[in-house]
Design an enzyme around this catalytic site. Structure first.
Site, short mmCIF file in Angstrom:
data_model
loop_
_atom_site.label_atom_id
_atom_site.label_comp_id
_atom_site.label_asym_id
_atom_site.label_seq_id
_atom_site.Cartn_x
_atom_site.Cartn_y
_atom_site.Cartn_z
N ASN A 1 -7.10 -2.25 13.47
CA ASN A 1 -5.86 -2.98 13.79
C ASN A 1 -5.96 -3.47 15.23
O ASN A 1 -6.87 -3.08 15.97
CB ASN A 1 -4.62 -2.14 13.52
CG ASN A 1 -4.60 -0.88 14.35
OD1 ASN A 1 -4.80 -0.93 15.56
ND2 ASN A 1 -4.39 0.25 13.71
N VAL B 1 -10.18 2.75 6.30
CA VAL B 1 -11.56 2.81 6.78
C VAL B 1 -11.59 3.07 8.29
O VAL B 1 -12.50 3.74 8.80
CB VAL B 1 -12.33 1.54 6.36
CG1 VAL B 1 -11.89 0.31 7.11
CG2 VAL B 1 -13.83 1.75 6.49
N ASP B 2 -10.62 2.56 8.99
CA ASP B 2 -10.52 2.77 10.45
C ASP B 2 -10.41 4.26 10.76
O ASP B 2 -11.13 4.80 11.61
CB ASP B 2 -9.29 2.00 10.94
CG ASP B 2 -9.22 1.85 12.44
OD1 ASP B 2 -10.21 2.15 13.13
OD2 ASP B 2 -8.15 1.43 12.94
P1 ADP Z 1 -7.07 -3.16 6.10
O1 ADP Z 1 -6.01 -2.64 7.03
O2 ADP Z 1 -7.96 -4.20 6.77
O3 ADP Z 1 -6.53 -3.60 4.78
P2 ADP Z 1 -8.06 -0.63 4.97
O4 ADP Z 1 -8.87 0.39 5.68
O5 ADP Z 1 -6.68 -0.25 4.55
O6 ADP Z 1 -8.07 -1.93 5.92
O7 ADP Z 1 -8.83 -1.13 3.67
C1 ADP Z 1 -9.95 -1.97 3.71
C2 ADP Z 1 -10.90 -1.57 2.61
O8 ADP Z 1 -11.65 -0.43 3.03
C3 ADP Z 1 -10.21 -1.16 1.30
O9 ADP Z 1 -10.92 -1.76 0.22
C4 ADP Z 1 -10.39 0.36 1.27
O10 ADP Z 1 -10.48 0.86 -0.06
C5 ADP Z 1 -11.73 0.50 1.97
N1 ADP Z 1 -12.05 1.81 2.54
C6 ADP Z 1 -11.23 2.81 2.93
N2 ADP Z 1 -11.96 3.84 3.41
C7 ADP Z 1 -13.27 3.47 3.32
C8 ADP Z 1 -14.51 4.11 3.65
N3 ADP Z 1 -14.57 5.33 4.17
N4 ADP Z 1 -15.66 3.42 3.40
C9 ADP Z 1 -15.64 2.18 2.88
N5 ADP Z 1 -14.51 1.53 2.56
C10 ADP Z 1 -13.33 2.18 2.78
#
Ligand code: ADP
Length: 167
Positions: free
Chosen positions: A22, A31-32
């Site tokens: 963000n 993922v963050d």
């Molecule tokens: P954004 O805020 O950009 O939507 P998110 O982290 O909520 O970011 O989600 C982005 C993508 O990352 C989603 O498809 C989610 O399922 C995926 N994701 C979440 N955790 C992981 C991980 N550890 N490795 C790979 N992809 C992930």
């Protein structure tokens, strides 16, 4: 080569992993949160010096405790219905990450599906933007990984790749 895989991006042995961050760059969910947890507290300290990041832009840190050498933190668009320039912002995320990775000498890079989690971007439309941008850089890298987090996301990416290659 572009590969579509199902994996936790934090475990990938690549030169660069992309974080869907963000704009504060100070950590979040999805993922963050996983990247910050796996990279360790030094990542937050490094991010605190970066003065945030605008949507569509990218900033870099080392990978710290990740197997990856560098983390490219990009900020995707919040989905607001599609009429607010979201596709251009998402496309910019992919292009700027690819350009910076090349400048930094990365030969392998892994992307999550930016904006398709908490930010609500429709998954198929996001995959079209991702794969269109990645296709242009395919020959510049040894390996470009589309790192999906579920079987259904893998399926969406594969369908979109098939539809783009038949154009
Ligand atoms: P954004 O805020 O950009 O939507 P998110 O982290 O909520 O970011 O989600 C982005 C993508 O990352 C989603 O498809 C989610 O399922 C995926 N994701 C979440 N955790 C992981 C991980 N550890 N490795 C790979 N992809 C992930």
């Amino acid at each position: 080569m572009i590969e579509i895989i199902k994996a936790d991006i934090t475990g990938l042995h690549v030169d660069a992993v992309v974080n869907a961050a963000n704009s504060s760059l100070l950590g979040g969910g999805g993922v963050d949160g996983a990247i910050h947890a796996a990279a360790g507290p030094a990542l937050l300290q490094a991010c605190q010096k970066l003065d945030g990041c605008k949507a569509g832009d990218v900033k870099m840190t080392p990978g710290f405790e990740l197997p990856a050498k560098m983390i490219l933190h990009t900020v995707g668009p919040h989905w607001q219905g599609g009429g607010n320039g979201e596709s251009a912002v998402l496309s910019s995320c992919y292009k700027k990450c690819l350009c910076l990775a090349l400048e930094e000498g990365a030969r392998s890079i892994a992307f999550p599906a930016i904006s398709t989690g908490i930010y609500g971007y429709p998954k198929r439309q996001a995959a079209v933007i991702a794969l269109t941008a990645l296709n242009r850089y395919e020959h510049e890298f040894q390996s470009i990984l589309c790192c999906c987090f579920s079987d259904s996301d893998v399926w969406i990416y594969q369908k979109v790749r098939d539809s783009l290659s038949s154009l």
